[in-house]
Each structure stands twice: as structure tokens, then as C-alpha cells.
Design an enzyme around this catalytic site. Sequence first.
Site, PDB file in Angstrom:
ATOM      1  N   HIS A 183      13.136  19.941  47.760  1.00  0.00           N
ATOM      2  CA  HIS A 183      14.211  19.825  46.769  1.00  0.00           C
ATOM      3  C   HIS A 183      13.707  18.990  45.598  1.00  0.00           C
ATOM      4  O   HIS A 183      13.103  17.937  45.798  1.00  0.00           O
ATOM      5  CB  HIS A 183      15.433  19.161  47.411  1.00  0.00           C
ATOM      6  CG  HIS A 183      16.693  19.303  46.621  1.00  0.00           C
ATOM      7  ND1 HIS A 183      16.872  18.705  45.395  1.00  0.00           N
ATOM      8  CD2 HIS A 183      17.846  19.994  46.873  1.00  0.00           C
ATOM      9  CE1 HIS A 183      18.065  19.010  44.940  1.00  0.00           C
ATOM     10  NE2 HIS A 183      18.675  19.784  45.817  1.00  0.00           N
ATOM     11  N   LEU A 185      18.731  12.473  48.769  1.00  0.00           N
ATOM     12  CA  LEU A 185      19.020  13.615  47.906  1.00  0.00           C
ATOM     13  C   LEU A 185      20.050  13.299  46.833  1.00  0.00           C
ATOM     14  O   LEU A 185      21.072  12.672  47.095  1.00  0.00           O
ATOM     15  CB  LEU A 185      19.542  14.772  48.770  1.00  0.00           C
ATOM     16  CG  LEU A 185      19.539  16.135  48.078  1.00  0.00           C
ATOM     17  CD1 LEU A 185      18.124  16.599  47.840  1.00  0.00           C
ATOM     18  CD2 LEU A 185      20.279  17.150  48.942  1.00  0.00           C
ATOM     19  N   HIS A 208      13.129  19.007  52.186  1.00  0.00           N
ATOM     20  CA  HIS A 208      14.577  19.176  52.295  1.00  0.00           C
ATOM     21  C   HIS A 208      15.035  20.159  53.360  1.00  0.00           C
ATOM     22  O   HIS A 208      15.931  19.866  54.144  1.00  0.00           O
ATOM     23  CB  HIS A 208      15.119  19.596  50.934  1.00  0.00           C
ATOM     24  CG  HIS A 208      16.612  19.776  50.885  1.00  0.00           C
ATOM     25  ND1 HIS A 208      17.494  18.769  51.249  1.00  0.00           N
ATOM     26  CD2 HIS A 208      17.389  20.826  50.519  1.00  0.00           C
ATOM     27  CE1 HIS A 208      18.740  19.200  51.114  1.00  0.00           C
ATOM     28  NE2 HIS A 208      18.697  20.446  50.689  1.00  0.00           N
ATOM     29  N   ARG A 237      15.297  28.992  49.927  1.00  0.00           N
ATOM     30  CA  ARG A 237      16.755  29.069  50.035  1.00  0.00           C
ATOM     31  C   ARG A 237      17.413  28.647  48.730  1.00  0.00           C
ATOM     32  O   ARG A 237      17.048  27.637  48.142  1.00  0.00           O
ATOM     33  CB  ARG A 237      17.243  28.160  51.168  1.00  0.00           C
ATOM     34  CG  ARG A 237      18.755  28.102  51.264  1.00  0.00           C
ATOM     35  CD  ARG A 237      19.213  27.228  52.406  1.00  0.00           C
ATOM     36  NE  ARG A 237      18.941  25.813  52.225  1.00  0.00           N
ATOM     37  CZ  ARG A 237      19.609  24.988  51.413  1.00  0.00           C
ATOM     38  NH1 ARG A 237      20.573  25.462  50.638  1.00  0.00           N
ATOM     39  NH2 ARG A 237      19.302  23.708  51.352  1.00  0.00           N
TER      40      ARG A 237
END
Length: 578
Positions: free
Chosen positions: A239, A249, A350, A392
Site C-alpha cells: 500500500h 496505514l 498490506h 487488489r
Amino acid sequence: MATTHTYDAVIIGAGGAGMRAAIETSDRVRTAVISKLYPTRSHTGAAQGGVCAALANVEEDYPEWHAFDTVKGGDYLVDQPAAQLMTEEAVDAIYELEHWGLPFNRTPDGKLDQRRFGGHTRNHGEAAVRRACYAADRTGHMILQTLYQQCVKRNVRFFNEFYCLDLLMEEGRVAGVVAYELATGDLHVFRAKTVMFATGGYGRMFKVSSNAHALTGDGPAVAFRRGIPLEDMEFFQFHPTGLNKLGILLSEGARGEGAILLNKDGERFMERYAPTIKDLAPRDMVSRAIFQEMKEGRGAGPSGDYVFLDFRHLDPKVLEEKLPDITEFSRVYLRVEPTKELVPIQPTAHYAMGGIPTDVDGRVVVGPQETPVPGLYAAGECACVSVHGANRLGTNSLLDIVVFGRRGGADMAAYAAGTEAPDLPGAPVGSTLDMLNGLLTRERAENAADIRKDLQAQMYEKAFVVRTEDGLKEMKRDLANLRDRYSRVGVQDKGSVFNTDLMEAVELGFLLDCADALVTAALARDESRGGHYREDHPLRDDANWLKHSLAYREEDGSVRLEFKPVKMGPYLPMERKY
């Protein structure tokens, strides 16, 4: 002696996928959920930004557009029938959560509000679209609480702080699992007609990760040791916006609300890499862009190892109402005031796109022919359907767990209702006892914490955002050395009550298994696709690599690879321009 329990369905993991499956099975068959954490502490609760569905509440949108974005974002390694099914069932899944009481943010006229998220576009890539439903920046937390309430309502039986350490098979079908009770040190055998792994990811193999300390690949590793292959392990998502050095995050929801990325010169550099949707490009592209900025000397700080996320132009009221956790994380962990100062960020490990291979009903399948393993299921991050392919899209993970958790639970219930309970194999706890006794009785020549620290540092250096053949070969040698050291690990705590020292040593073994599969598959795939970027092979190679990898653990501990074709559909591979 181990305590034996008998259930129709046993689910390992009490995150979003596991609890959604339990809701489905508990109405029809006797169900138990085994979790090494209290359910509402599961990592689903850390998901921030949203869960996506083409509701078209704010802008025109269709499941077909969502499916296209999923396939394109996954760099065409996505199994397209699965992606189409997920995006079509997304709408009902969201409204089901709402009807169960999930407090989504709403528009002034009372509909579920939606915001932009990376890689989600209208009309096959024209421009960013508002598709992500959200509950401030605590969407995963709200989903977890909602599902737990529904489980309590249905009297689902939870075994909390139990660690699943072995999968029991008898004549090719599932017979149950062996679990360790943390509070007492006792072993428990769960005899079951069906077993589902819903244990989450394995990001703790990297030094900088957004993953909780509990995400150590338990489910994939237990299955791997019992002959089940792991699919597409080379694809791990980094990420782009983790807090500098910490990896905590900062959700894509921040960029969905208008935050932008800047290099040390104050340039909005994503305009060069993705001119159409800029900072809302897919995560793999943004992470590589950040690394490119660092490589070319435009990273900030003494070492040039981070860039900035800029909130300063946003209305402070929007930040406090829609992004309260993100702003608080900046203040607490970096002592940065996001309304007035730039927030230092760097890519963080991530999400695992790879995992236990399944079909769209959650059934674990093996080999290129995808032969189902009777009674064995997987869902969530530990599974590979494959709806995420090589990368993703943000918000598709929360959608994945509710759609395929439900489908897997429904199939488990139907299978369990129509079959007899299998016999347990002889000495069901034998191999588990051998493993635990080895760690407890061995002189501590090596410390598990030291090995874990070295694993994380080496994986961060050689198998992170940018990879090379030489680096991956060196990592293979490092893993062999780490395994050798692991064979000499002993634990200091010899007790039976809450022996976390012992369980952390076991978890390290799981991480080593997952890392071995990841590095082997990454070394074989000499192309770049999605989250797997080979600096020595920077181009995507559809002629040779439009296929999934399957990693098997051999008896001697080595990893063998097989491959199977991607299930195609209406979307043909094209260049990923944003």
C-alpha cells in the site's frame, strides 16, 4: 490427553470472512468458530476506507464497470467469472449489512453515501467514480461489530484464544483440526465434517507492514504442510501510504477525499505517472511511482526514503468527520498536525493476493484441474478465488469477505447436512505434540525473535516493491539459513498458561513457510505484473505468464511449482493506462 469436540462446521478465524460464513452455517448445522483473538480484535477491524458496490447512489454506476476495474486493476490475472459474480452480488451484500445495522455514512437525502477510491472508474476508465460505501474511516471496524452481533444473535459457539496448529485428513477428505488453548496449554481435537480457513494474511514477514502482529499466515501454512498448494504467492500488495517507518496505514479514503501525494520538491508527481486519475491510480502503480521518485533523488528526509501526503488544502471539518482515525494516527504516531503539516509516508506491506486456492463457493481446489478437497473451504485474505489477480483494488477486500464468506458458508452447510462425520486419523495430535515438545524441550541455541527480525529485514530488502533475480536468489539462500536456525529454536517459557513465547515460535515457522512459497514463485515469474515488479523484467508478458502459480511443499521441505490458466472473460489484456 486432548479434548475432543464434534461439530458439523468448524471455521478457523473470526474476522469478516469467518463470521460471515458462521452466520450462514449456524442456522443449518452445528457450528464452531476457532480464533486466536477475541473476534472483535480481528484485523478486519483495521480496514478503514470503504467497501465498494455499484449502488449508483451518488453517480451513475454499474456492476459491469466495477468488474472491468477489478480485472484491469488486477493486471488481467483475475479469474473473470469470479470477478463478475462478486461485483453483481456486491449490491445485495451491502444492503444486507445495512439492514443488520451497519451505520454507513449517508447523503442528505438518506441514501448510503459513496466516495472515490483508487482504480475505480466509470465507463471502463473514463474518470474516477464514487463507488465506495463507508462508515467514516472505520468501515472494517463497523463490519466486524455488525457481523459479531449477528453471530451472537445466532448463538454461534466461539473458542477464543485457540490456535489452529494442524489440519486432520482421512482418506483424502477433511476430518477436523487440532487447536492449542492459550489459557491452559491443552490440545483440542475438533472433529468436523467441514473446515474453513479464514485466518487472514501474512504481512508480518516484512519489516514495514500495516498488518497486525497476529497476521502470520497460520491457515495457509497449516494447509501447505498437509499437501494443499498455495496460489499466486508472488503477488503481495504494498500500500503506498503507510506512516513513515511504522507502516501504520493511512487509508486510500484520504486520497478519495482529495489528499494528494507530493515529493520533496512539492511536486504532485502522480500527474506524470497516471495523468487521468492521478493519486487514485491502483496501489501497485502508486507504490512503484513513490519508489521511482526516491530512486531518482526526489524522496524526502536524510535518506530520501519517504514522500508526503498533503491534507492541508482540505476542509478541517471534512477531515474530522470523514477521516478521524487517519488524522489522529498522524498526530499520535508522528506528532504531525495534518491540517497544517505534510505527513511523511512510504509504501507498506498490506495485502496478500495469493493464498489457498478456492472456487467461487469457497471450496479448496488443488492442481491445474481444480479438484475439490472434500469438506475443506477457505475465504478472505488467506484464500485465492482469484478476484484480486496481481493487484487488489482498494475496498474490494471487504467486499470479498462478505460475498465469498457467505457463499462458502452456504456450501459448507449444504455439504455438512448431506454427509456423515468422518473418522479421525490415528494419533490425531501426534505431529502437533512433536512440534510443541521440540520447542519446549530444546536448548535455546537460537531465539525466535531474532530470526523473525532477520526474516523481516531481508524480505523488506529483497522481496518488497522492487525485486530482481539476484535479490530473490539471495533471499532463497537466506531462507535456507533462517530455516536451519529455526531448527535450533527453543523457548524460555516452559509453562502451560498463556505461553505466548511458544506460540510466537510456532507462528515464525508459519511465516517461513509462506515466505518460501512467495520467494520461489516470485523467482520463477520473470515478468512484472501488478504487485510483482521485477526490475530485470519490467514488462508484462501475457504470452508466457497469463497463468496462476501453484506452490507445493515437498517432503524434503523444498517448494515445487505448477501452473494453471487464468479464467478469461469479456475483458482482453490491454495496457494499463490511468
